[in-house]
Write an enzyme that holds these catalytic residues in place. Sequence first.
Site, short mmCIF file in Angstrom:
data_model
loop_
_atom_site.label_atom_id
_atom_site.label_comp_id
_atom_site.label_asym_id
_atom_site.label_seq_id
_atom_site.Cartn_x
_atom_site.Cartn_y
_atom_site.Cartn_z
CE LYS A 1 -3.75 4.64 -1.46
NZ LYS A 1 -4.78 5.04 -2.43
CE1 TYR B 1 -4.12 1.89 0.75
CE2 TYR B 1 -2.79 3.04 2.39
CZ TYR B 1 -3.95 2.94 1.64
OH TYR B 1 -4.93 3.90 1.78
N1 LIG Z 1 -9.81 5.47 5.05
C1 LIG Z 1 -8.60 5.96 5.28
O1 LIG Z 1 -8.15 6.12 6.42
C2 LIG Z 1 -7.71 6.35 4.12
C3 LIG Z 1 -6.51 7.00 4.41
C4 LIG Z 1 -5.68 7.36 3.37
C5 LIG Z 1 -6.04 7.09 2.06
N2 LIG Z 1 -7.21 6.46 1.79
C6 LIG Z 1 -7.52 6.18 0.39
O2 LIG Z 1 -8.76 6.78 0.05
C7 LIG Z 1 -9.42 5.99 -0.93
C8 LIG Z 1 -10.82 5.61 -0.43
O3 LIG Z 1 -10.70 4.94 0.80
P1 LIG Z 1 -11.98 4.46 1.66
O4 LIG Z 1 -11.52 4.42 3.07
O5 LIG Z 1 -13.17 5.25 1.28
O6 LIG Z 1 -12.09 2.95 1.13
P2 LIG Z 1 -13.35 1.96 1.06
O7 LIG Z 1 -12.78 0.59 1.10
O8 LIG Z 1 -14.39 2.33 2.05
O9 LIG Z 1 -13.93 2.25 -0.40
C9 LIG Z 1 -13.16 1.98 -1.55
C10 LIG Z 1 -14.10 1.76 -2.72
O10 LIG Z 1 -13.27 1.43 -3.85
C11 LIG Z 1 -13.91 0.38 -4.57
N3 LIG Z 1 -12.95 -0.37 -5.36
C12 LIG Z 1 -12.01 -1.25 -4.91
N4 LIG Z 1 -11.34 -1.78 -5.95
C13 LIG Z 1 -11.86 -1.23 -7.07
C14 LIG Z 1 -11.59 -1.42 -8.45
N5 LIG Z 1 -10.63 -2.26 -8.88
N6 LIG Z 1 -12.31 -0.71 -9.35
C15 LIG Z 1 -13.29 0.14 -8.93
N7 LIG Z 1 -13.59 0.35 -7.63
C16 LIG Z 1 -12.88 -0.34 -6.71
C17 LIG Z 1 -14.55 -0.48 -3.48
O11 LIG Z 1 -15.56 -1.32 -4.00
C18 LIG Z 1 -15.06 0.58 -2.51
O12 LIG Z 1 -16.37 0.98 -2.79
C19 LIG Z 1 -8.52 4.78 -1.16
O13 LIG Z 1 -7.68 5.02 -2.27
C20 LIG Z 1 -7.70 4.72 0.10
O14 LIG Z 1 -6.48 4.06 -0.11
C21 LIG Z 1 -8.07 6.07 2.81
#
Ligand SMILES: NC(=O)c1ccc[n+]([C@@H]2O[C@H](COP(=O)([O-])OP(=O)(O)OC[C@H]3O[C@@H](n4cnc5c(N)ncnc54)[C@H](O)[C@@H]3O)[C@@H](O)[C@H]2O)c1
Length: 253
Positions: free
Chosen positions: A158, A154
Amino acid sequence: MSTSPARTAIVTGAARGIGAAIAKRLAEDGLAVAVLDLDEASCTPVVDDILRAGGRALAVGGDVADEHAAQAAVDRVAAELGPPTVLVNNAGITRDNLLFKMSTEDWDAVLGVSLRGSFLMSRATQKHMVAAGWGRIVNLSSTSALGNRGQANYAAAKAGLLGFTKTLSKELGKFGVTVNAIAPGYIATDMTRATAERIGKDWQQFLDDWAADIPVGRVGWPEDIAHPVSFFVSEGAGFTSGQVLYVAGGPHG
Ligand SMILES: NC(=O)c1ccc[n+]([C@@H]2O[C@H](COP(=O)([O-])OP(=O)(O)OC[C@H]3O[C@@H](n4cnc5c(N)ncnc54)[C@H](O)[C@@H]3O)[C@@H](O)[C@H]2O)c1
């Protein structure tokens, strides 16, 4: 923050969490929004919320890591909603493990969605931005890009997105396209709830423990990320490109 109503945005991974909040926020800003996720039906509640609020939205199913699916999704959005000139590469997954236990499949899956997916979606979308002489790409990185135990895959994905962001900003700037990255800290979503479950911690306790280490004294919520995305996408942000904004309730980077 006003944005032309004629703009069409694609938000990937928008059926829930941060992506859903971004989709709703961009719709409030006046954009037509393609809500893209793996399963089209899972996008319907977000699309319905946007339509109920008077916005325009389309549910699109597709795997961003699949070359043909990514292209087909962009083509469909262009035909049914309008040429997409805003792309938010938000889809991402975690498959955490220490290096010695990390499978090749888990490495490939995480880089596949975040890096390959962002590449495929950006490549398919840029022609609409170049044709319009205007565009906005926002990539979702993470504070994990700075290094995080158990997240070699990851963190690499990132951190890779940061080089991708800066490079695209140099290639596409002359076409009126800005490219920026947001690196969230801890945001309460299903993704982080799964982490709490995996390590056997009560969700509320997990949130409280994290909040204690965050200068503003709370964890982040999806709307905390949608707000700076709205800024990067706005008409007035045309001179802001190649930047990484850490949104983590305190200093990072
Ligand atoms: N939640 C956190 O603390 C956090 C922190 C830093 C970065 N992020 C990043 O923010 C983004 C969203 O995170 P989140 O917490 O809302 O995640 P989440 O898991 O709640 O939602 C992610 C969504 O992406 C979809 N997805 C996964 N693989 C896919 C694919 N191949 N094609 C299309 N859609 C796909 C999933 O079905 C899901 O609906 C991600 O890139 C994550 O890495 C999250």
